[in-house]
Each structure stands twice: as C-alpha cells, then as structure tokens.
Motif scaffolding. Structure first.
Motif, short mmCIF file in Angstrom:
data_model
loop_
_atom_site.label_atom_id
_atom_site.label_comp_id
_atom_site.label_asym_id
_atom_site.label_seq_id
_atom_site.Cartn_x
_atom_site.Cartn_y
_atom_site.Cartn_z
N GLY A 1 -0.37 29.72 -22.12
CA GLY A 1 0.15 31.08 -22.13
C GLY A 1 1.66 31.16 -22.00
O GLY A 1 2.31 31.99 -22.64
N ALA A 2 2.24 30.30 -21.15
CA ALA A 2 3.69 30.36 -20.95
C ALA A 2 4.42 29.95 -22.23
O ALA A 2 5.43 30.57 -22.60
CB ALA A 2 4.08 29.44 -19.80
N LEU B 1 3.19 30.21 -25.26
CA LEU B 1 2.94 31.27 -26.23
C LEU B 1 3.93 32.42 -26.03
O LEU B 1 4.51 32.94 -27.00
CB LEU B 1 1.51 31.77 -26.10
N ARG B 2 4.14 32.80 -24.79
CA ARG B 2 5.11 33.86 -24.50
C ARG B 2 6.52 33.44 -24.91
O ARG B 2 7.27 34.23 -25.49
CB ARG B 2 5.06 34.23 -23.02
N ALA C 1 6.80 33.78 -28.65
CA ALA C 1 6.95 35.18 -29.06
C ALA C 1 8.36 35.69 -28.75
O ALA C 1 8.98 36.38 -29.58
CB ALA C 1 5.90 36.03 -28.35
N ASP C 2 8.88 35.34 -27.57
CA ASP C 2 10.23 35.77 -27.22
C ASP C 2 11.25 35.17 -28.19
O ASP C 2 12.21 35.85 -28.60
CB ASP C 2 10.56 35.35 -25.79
N GLU D 1 7.50 47.63 -24.99
CA GLU D 1 6.31 46.84 -25.33
C GLU D 1 6.66 45.90 -26.49
O GLU D 1 6.23 46.11 -27.63
CB GLU D 1 5.14 47.75 -25.70
N TYR E 1 5.88 42.93 -27.54
CA TYR E 1 4.90 42.11 -28.29
C TYR E 1 4.06 42.97 -29.21
O TYR E 1 3.71 42.53 -30.32
CB TYR E 1 4.04 41.30 -27.32
N LEU F 1 -2.01 37.13 -29.61
CA LEU F 1 -1.12 37.98 -28.81
C LEU F 1 -1.84 38.74 -27.70
O LEU F 1 -1.18 39.40 -26.88
CB LEU F 1 -0.41 38.98 -29.72
N LEU G 1 -0.55 38.71 -24.19
CA LEU G 1 0.80 39.24 -24.06
C LEU G 1 0.82 40.76 -24.12
O LEU G 1 1.80 41.39 -23.66
CB LEU G 1 1.72 38.68 -25.15
#
Length: 478
Positions: free
Chosen positions: A192-193, A195-196, A199-200, A215, A217, A303, A306
């Motif tokens: 998860g970390a 993946l975030r 995305a960032d 929001e 994401y 996603l 997120l």
C-alpha cells in the motif's frame, strides 16, 4: 545539448525496477535518426549523429545514464500476470526539453532482463522501424504518442519465425512509462505504501494541477479517464487498431504506447483485427471503447485503498465513475466525428447521423471516404461513388448529412483539414520494411516523409492496396 539525465522515478519508487545493463551491440550502425524530434527536444543533432550508434545500441551509454528494467504487472488478453516488466527494454533516465517537459529515454530490443520470461530480449529491424513509422504518423496526426528518436542495427542476426533477421534497437522517448500495469504490480503485492507513492509520483509528473485537490486520487482517476477516452476516440476516428490493449500497454500519461501488431484499416469493417494472436477479436476496432472501460476498471481496483479506508464506500465511488466512462467516451467520439464530417458545432441529432453512417460505410475505404466527401460537398460526386459497390445505403445517408451542413461554403475545407489523405497504409509499410531488411532504406524514408505531411495529397501513398495484397496479419515482433 546532450541528455542531462535525472532519475526521479528510481529515486521516488524503489522496488519498481531492477538495475540492469543493456547488451553491448557488437557492430552498431545508426540507420534512422529523428532529426526533427531531436531539435524539438533541444538535443544536438551532430552529437547524436556521432554517438547515436553506440548510445542507442548498448555498445556504450550516454553520460549520466543509469539503465533499469521497469517492473509492472498486467492483464494480457484478460488473464492477469502479477509480474511482467521490461523483458527487452532499458530505461536510461529522464531529461528536460526546452519547454520544461520531462521525457523518458528508453532502449527497446536492448537485451534480456530478469523480466524476459524466456524471450531473447532482442528485436528485429522491421518491427523497430515499424514503431518509428507509425509513431511518427500518429504524432503528425496530432494523436498523443510516444516518439521514436532513433533505430540502430546491432550487427547481430536474430532468429524469428521468418528466419534470421537483422537485430535492431529502438530509442524511444515518452512522457513516462508508467502504465496501469505499474499500479497493478504494487496492488497485487499488497504494498500500500508503494502504491500511494506511485500515485503521488504520477500526479506530480502528469497531473500537477491535482496536487492541491482535496481528493487527489479520485481526481487522478477522473483525469486518466478523460485522457484515455480522448485517445481511444482519436484512434477510432483514424481507423487505427492498437492490437494489444493489455493493461500493461495503457500509459497513465494518455499517450499511445507499444506499437506491436497495430495497423490502420483500409476497408471499413467494425470487427477488423490484424493481430495474429487476437483470435477472438478482443481488441478489434469496435471493441476498443469497451476495452477502455475494462482497463479503467482494473486501474480503479488498484486505487480502492487510496480512495477511502472503507472498501465498500471506495467501491461505490469508483463504480459511479466507471458508470460514466461510456458517456465520456461517447462525447469524445462525437467530437471526433463532428470534425471528420465537417459539422460546425453540435446539434441535436448528430449522434444518430454519426451512428447511421457506420453500417453504410462497410466495405468502403475508411480514410478515402472523408476526403471524397469533401469533393462531394463541392459538387464532384464521382470519387465518392467509386468507393462503393452498392451506393444505396450511403446514398440514403448523404441527404441527411447535406441537410446538416446546409450550404456552408467552408464544409469542404473543414473536411480536408480534419481528415488525412495519407495514413500508414499496411502495404506501403510492408514494402518499406521489406526493403529496409534487405538493406535499402530509401522506401522507408520516402514513406516517412509522406506520413509527416498527412493532410497533403500524395498520389502513391494515399491509395489503398490492390486486390492482390490479401488479408493483412501483424505480429508482436518478439
């Protein structure tokens, strides 16, 4: 200027790549250098002429390059593979153009990597020149696309079904090589970390206007959807069939990426497929908008954590977005077709007019129809009539179109400005590639020059193939 590489992807996203050196080509030779693109990117053409054979073949590397093979997953023809990655490609780094835009430089066909899955990591000259031709054609047509900077032969002969073929490496530039499959890679591992962080990074690089969104994401998913809907609508309007719309071939940037078994339609048939491996027609012309939604659903799945810590709420919110994809694509498609048909503005009834055109066009040349429609608008019907064995269906549609454009004297000019006279016709592409494989690059360069002026009439390059060309089949090139 040379490349002045930086490596923000590796620095920001550890675990998304493997350090790996490309193979050293034994006898590299520069066979195609994209001088207009080099100048656009602020690169020194003389330097590339001198060093390109070595830099773009793996024989040596440009200063500052740190080659890596990118990791990603993906759905291939509907089946999920949790680990795919660059099996024959090496990302050398990122560099800035004069306008401040950031570009990846990647070598394709540069040797085996840990992601090769039994492949040899090589590429033949023909498929690399094919990507060069068609990506340049798409760029000239205004379609977002990766670009081909150079093709270098390696001095090797590589085995393929057709026998031993000259090996080659393509130097490709792209806004990035982040794919839906890149998100799937981390989501499948429950990271998860990372993946975030991905995305960032994707937001910062491709959608910086979203950085302050409350929001981000959800807004990111919306922005990717908008770009992809516009991209697929542009493909459809040109009769372009990508051939492998797997999730690992869907770029987050909204560019067309990975020109494998792609081709442009000659005679219109909604179910047209060219790829030798697409036996079920999953990625046919007519199915591309449906695969758009399917691929976006796969992105949405990654996603979920997120969007909302409550998975049910996250599913509900993204499902609402997915329900709207067809409508967003429909708007993009109608905009493309209004331009192609020379319609000024939007009016009620345009959708029905456009929908009813497609069955009437079956069997006619997709590209030539719109150019001949301009002649029809100017009172010269012979060329349009010659495209149809049976004129009755299109003859019934034409008065409706004529009523829609009225007596607008600018309609013919709009038609010619919106519709190419020249596309990468399959028979011309094959002629050029066959000649290049035999050592004659002249047909390649002549075709390339025509493709870079797609709205100009070219008697030889604008014509469809003869009846003896037969059914066209394309291959992935691996």
């Amino acid at each position: 200027m040379s490349f002045a590489f930086r490596h923000s992807y590796q620095q920001s996203l550890p675990g998304s790549y493997l350090d790996h050196q490309p193979d050293r080509a034994p006898d590299p030779a520069l066979v195609a250098l994209n001088l207009p693109l080099a100048e656009e990117l602020g690169l020194d053409p003389d330097l590339l002429q001198r060093e390109g054979a070595n830099w773009f073949s793996g024989a040596s590397l440009p200063p500052g390059a740190v080659p890596v093979a990118l990791a990603y997953a993906g759905h291939q023809f509907g089946g999920f593979s949790p680990t795919l990655g660059d099996g024959r490609a090496h990302l050398l780094g990122e560099f800035s153009g004069p306008d401040g835009r950031i570009w990846d430089l990647q070598l394709k066909g540069s040797g085996r990597t840990p992601f090769s899955r039994g492949g040899d990591g090589k590429a033949a000259l023909g498929p690399m020149l094919r990507e060069y031709l068609i990506s340049e054609a798409m760029a000239a047509l205004g379609v977002p696309t990766t670009r081909s900077l150079a093709v270098v032969t390696t001095g090797e002969q590589i085995p393929r079904d057709q026998g031993l073929l000259p090996g080659a490496v393509l130097a490709r530039v792209a806004a990035s090589h982040i794919r839906v499959g890149t998100f799937q890679f981390f989501a499948a591992r429950g990271e998860g970390a990372k993946l975030r962080a991905l995305a960032d990074y994707a937001i910062k690089r491709h959608y910086p206007e979203l950085s302050d969104n409350p929001e981000p994401y959800l807004a990111f998913f919306d922005a990717v959807t908008q770009r992809q809907a516009a991209l697929i609508a542009a493909w459809m309007g040109l009769g372009f069939i990508h051939g492998v719309m797997n999730t690992d071939n869907m770029a987050i940037s909204g560019e067309t990426i990975d020109y494998g078994p792609c081709a442009f339609m000659d005679e219109f048939a909604a179910g047209t497929v060219f790829s030798s491996i697409d036996r079920q027609g999953r990625y046919s012309w007519a199915n591309q908008p449906h695969i758009l939604t399917w691929n976006l659903a796969r992105l949405a799945e990654t996603l979920l954590p997120l969007i909302d810590p409550d998975q049910e709420r996250a599913v509900e919110r993204l499902n609402d977005r997915l329900q709207g994809v067809a409508g967003l694509y429909r708007e993009a498609w109608l905009a493309v077709m209004r331009r192609k048909l020379g319609l000024g503005g939007a009016q009620e009834g345009d959708g029905a007019l456009i929908d009813d055109l497609l069955p009437a066009l079956t069997g006619a040349d997709w590209t030539m129809f719109y150019r001949r429609l301009a002649d029809w608008a100017e009172g010269r019907p012979e060329g349009l009539r010659a495209l149809f064995q049976d004129f009755s269906a299109i003859g019934a549609w034409l008065p409706r179109w004529q009523a829609r454009i009225g007596t607008d004297p600018g309609a013919a000019a709009r038609l010619r400005a919106a519709n190419p006279a020249v596309i990468a016709r399959n028979h011309r592409v094959e002629e050029a590639l066959a000649a290049a494989t035999s050592g004659d690059m002249r047909p390649f360069h002549a075709l390339l020059a025509a493709l870079r002026q797609p709205f100009s009439e070219h008697d030889s390059y604008g014509q469809p193939p003869g009846a003896d060309f037969g059914r066209y089949v394309t291959f992935c090139g691996t």
